[in-house]
Design an enzyme around this catalytic site. Structure first.
Site, mmCIF file in Angstrom:
data_model
loop_
_atom_site.group_PDB
_atom_site.id
_atom_site.type_symbol
_atom_site.label_atom_id
_atom_site.label_comp_id
_atom_site.label_asym_id
_atom_site.label_seq_id
_atom_site.Cartn_x
_atom_site.Cartn_y
_atom_site.Cartn_z
ATOM 1 N N HIS A 70 0.885 -1.168 0.000
ATOM 2 C CA HIS A 70 0.000 0.000 0.000
ATOM 3 C C HIS A 70 0.924 1.221 0.000
ATOM 4 O O HIS A 70 1.988 1.190 0.628
ATOM 5 C CB HIS A 70 -0.816 0.117 1.292
ATOM 6 C CG HIS A 70 -1.779 -0.984 1.565
ATOM 7 N ND1 HIS A 70 -1.435 -2.119 2.241
ATOM 8 C CD2 HIS A 70 -3.111 -1.085 1.307
ATOM 9 C CE1 HIS A 70 -2.510 -2.889 2.371
ATOM 10 N NE2 HIS A 70 -3.539 -2.290 1.817
ATOM 11 N N ASP A 121 2.141 2.059 3.393
ATOM 12 C CA ASP A 121 3.062 1.076 4.009
ATOM 13 C C ASP A 121 4.501 1.519 3.827
ATOM 14 O O ASP A 121 5.353 1.278 4.686
ATOM 15 C CB ASP A 121 3.002 -0.291 3.301
ATOM 16 C CG ASP A 121 1.673 -0.987 3.401
ATOM 17 O OD1 ASP A 121 0.865 -0.614 4.252
ATOM 18 O OD2 ASP A 121 1.461 -1.930 2.598
HETATM 19 C C1 XUL Z 1 -7.880 -6.479 4.165
HETATM 20 C C2 XUL Z 1 -7.056 -6.864 3.018
HETATM 21 C C3 XUL Z 1 -6.179 -5.795 2.468
HETATM 22 C C4 XUL Z 1 -6.081 -5.791 0.992
HETATM 23 C C5 XUL Z 1 -5.306 -4.632 0.422
HETATM 24 O O1 XUL Z 1 -8.654 -7.488 4.669
HETATM 25 O O2 XUL Z 1 -7.056 -7.994 2.602
HETATM 26 O O3 XUL Z 1 -4.910 -5.956 3.022
HETATM 27 O O4 XUL Z 1 -5.498 -6.960 0.530
HETATM 28 O O5 XUL Z 1 -5.770 -3.402 0.859
#
Ligand code: XUL
Ligand code: CO
Length: 438
Positions: free
Chosen positions: A101, A104
């Site tokens: 992300h 992150d």
């Molecule tokens: C949340 C989830 C996230 C997504 C990316 O449950 O799976 O980590 O994969 O935002």
């Protein structure tokens, strides 16, 4: 900083009889199956957030991990230290991909301008790291659920200024994903839903979400990104009702906005089970609709209703998952990302390796089983014979749209018998699967 993983040697394939807990027993990256290496089939990715961002906190207690790169302030130096640690982990594990992300990887930001600057600063560093590592980017995503501004949603927020901030994040993250060579871009709508209908205009919010997703697709084409866009379904958590509840719901949503040829799904087993579906069902639904994209491999806990994000360890379930993935043509731009985290008491550096080695070995083993099942595809044979009468006669004519209800009804009268039931053979088919589990 990268010293944290110094005690660990690069993880090697040592074969089934190895007693070395830090070696692969099944994942032999160059082994060829069905014309492709294990590495090419599985396209393993390590996720940034659970491994390098989460410090082990839960709602009842603070962090337990004490990772040296978790400083008090999340500035550019801290972001770079985390990046250093992440790549030293990747280089030892040998995972071909990672996922992140925006928040992150970057230094904390509050204003839109800070967000753009801080993200750009770390993307430069990520690019340098990727250039000298075997680990590449699988997909990127923008975190539009953690910051308080998103408490009532990102694109579904009652305030269009929040949607504008979300647009800023997605624009920059999609462009960075493109620049860093990623082959996918994920949108998980963690807060694109609601907690109470009392304050929510569902029709309005879905319209906002539909238009936002369309804008993302338009931008993808504008910048020439050749990868895929995937929505990641989840029924709830953090919100009570999430619009992207499961694969079937997402497909209906995509159809509504004419995006079914543009957007696919990133399926997560623990999200599937939370929606009351099993993992295989979600894969087969995505295959049936032609929207299969990528997987966030993990598992839930059958006694807990929430998203425990544990590393997968069920050979039967994973073999069947790989079987359906291969039957659908396998991963193209997607891959097997571990959206999984070690337990809060697993505080050592090597626990991060155990989690991933276990997951990678399980998938490699499942891949071998699935490939053998396909070589001698008894399940397919059974299905083919079960539906064979739909490929000719009135079955085929009905599917071709050449039969009316009257004509179909007339066939029944003409035959003048109640059709003879046939066994669905469930136990026999389950036994076939058991026989392939090696
Ligand atoms: C949340 C989830 C996230 C997504 C990316 O449950 O799976 O980590 O994969 O935002
Ligand atoms: Co996920």
């Amino acid at each position: 900083m990268s010293k944290y993983f110094d005690e660990i040697d690069p993880v090697k394939f040592e074969g089934r009889d190895s007693e070395n807990p830090l070696a692969f027993k099944y994942y032999d990256s160059s082994k060829i199956l069905m014309g492709k290496s294990m590495e090419e089939h599985l396209r393993f990715a390590v996720c940034y957030w659970h491994n390098f961002c989460w410090d082990g906190f839960d709602i009842f207690g603070s962090g337990t991990f004490n990772r040296p790169w978790h400083g008090v302030t999340n500035d550019q130096a801290a972001a770079e230290a985390k990046l250093e640690a992440a790549f030293s982990f990747f280089n030892k594990l040998g995972n071909p991909y990672f996922c992140f992300h925006d928040t992150d990887v970057m230094a904390a930001a509050e204003t839109p301008k800070e967000h753009v600057e801080n993200f750009a600063a770390i993307v430069d560093k990520i690019e340098e790291k990727i250039a000298v590592s075997k680990t590449k980017l699988l997909w990127g995503t923008a975190n539009m659920f953690s910051h308080p501004r998103y408490m009532a949603g990102a694109s579904t927020n009652p305030n269009p200024d929040v949607a504008a901030f979300a647009a800023l994040q997605v624009k920059h993250c999609l462009e960075a994903t493109h620049r860093l060579g990623g082959s996918g871009y994920v949108l998980w709508g963690g807060r694109e839903g609601y907690d109470t209908i009392l304050n929510t205009n569902v029709a309005q919010e879905m319209k906002q979400l539909g238009r936002f997703l369309t804008m993302v697709v338009e931008h993808k084409h504008k910048i020439g990104f050749k990868g895929d866009i995937w929505v990641e379904p989840k029924p709830h958590e953090p919100t009570k009702h999430q619009y992207d509840r499961d694969v079937g719901t997402v497909y209906g949503f995509l159809k509504e906005y004419g995006l079914e040829k543009e957007v696919g799904v990133n399926i997560e087993p623990n999200h599937a089970t939370m929606a009351g579906n099993n993992f295989e069902h979600e894969i087969e639904m995505a295959n049936a609709f032609g929207i299969f994209g990528s997987i966030d491999f993990n598992r839930g806990d059958p006694q807990n209703g929430w998203d425990t994000d544990q590393f997968p360890n069920d050979l039967r379930e994973t073999t069947m998952a790989l079987y359906y993935i291969l039957k659908g043509g396998g991963f193209k731009n997607g891959g097997a990302n571990f959206d999984a985290k070690v337990r809060r008491q697993s505080i050592d550096a090597k626990d991060l390796f155990y989690g991933h080695i276990g997951g990678m070995d399980l998938l490699a083993r499942a891949l071998e089983n699935a490939a053998k099942m396909i070589e001698n595809d008894k399940l397919q044979e059974f299905k083919d014979s079960r539906y064979k009468n739909w490929s000719s006669g009135h079955g085929a004519k009905m599917l071709d749209g050449k039969m009316s209800l009257d004509e179909m009804a007339a066939i029944s009268l003409q035959k003048n018998n109640s059709p003879k039931p046939m066994s669905g053979r469930q136990e026999g088919l389950e036994n076939i699967v058991t026989q392939f589990l090696k």
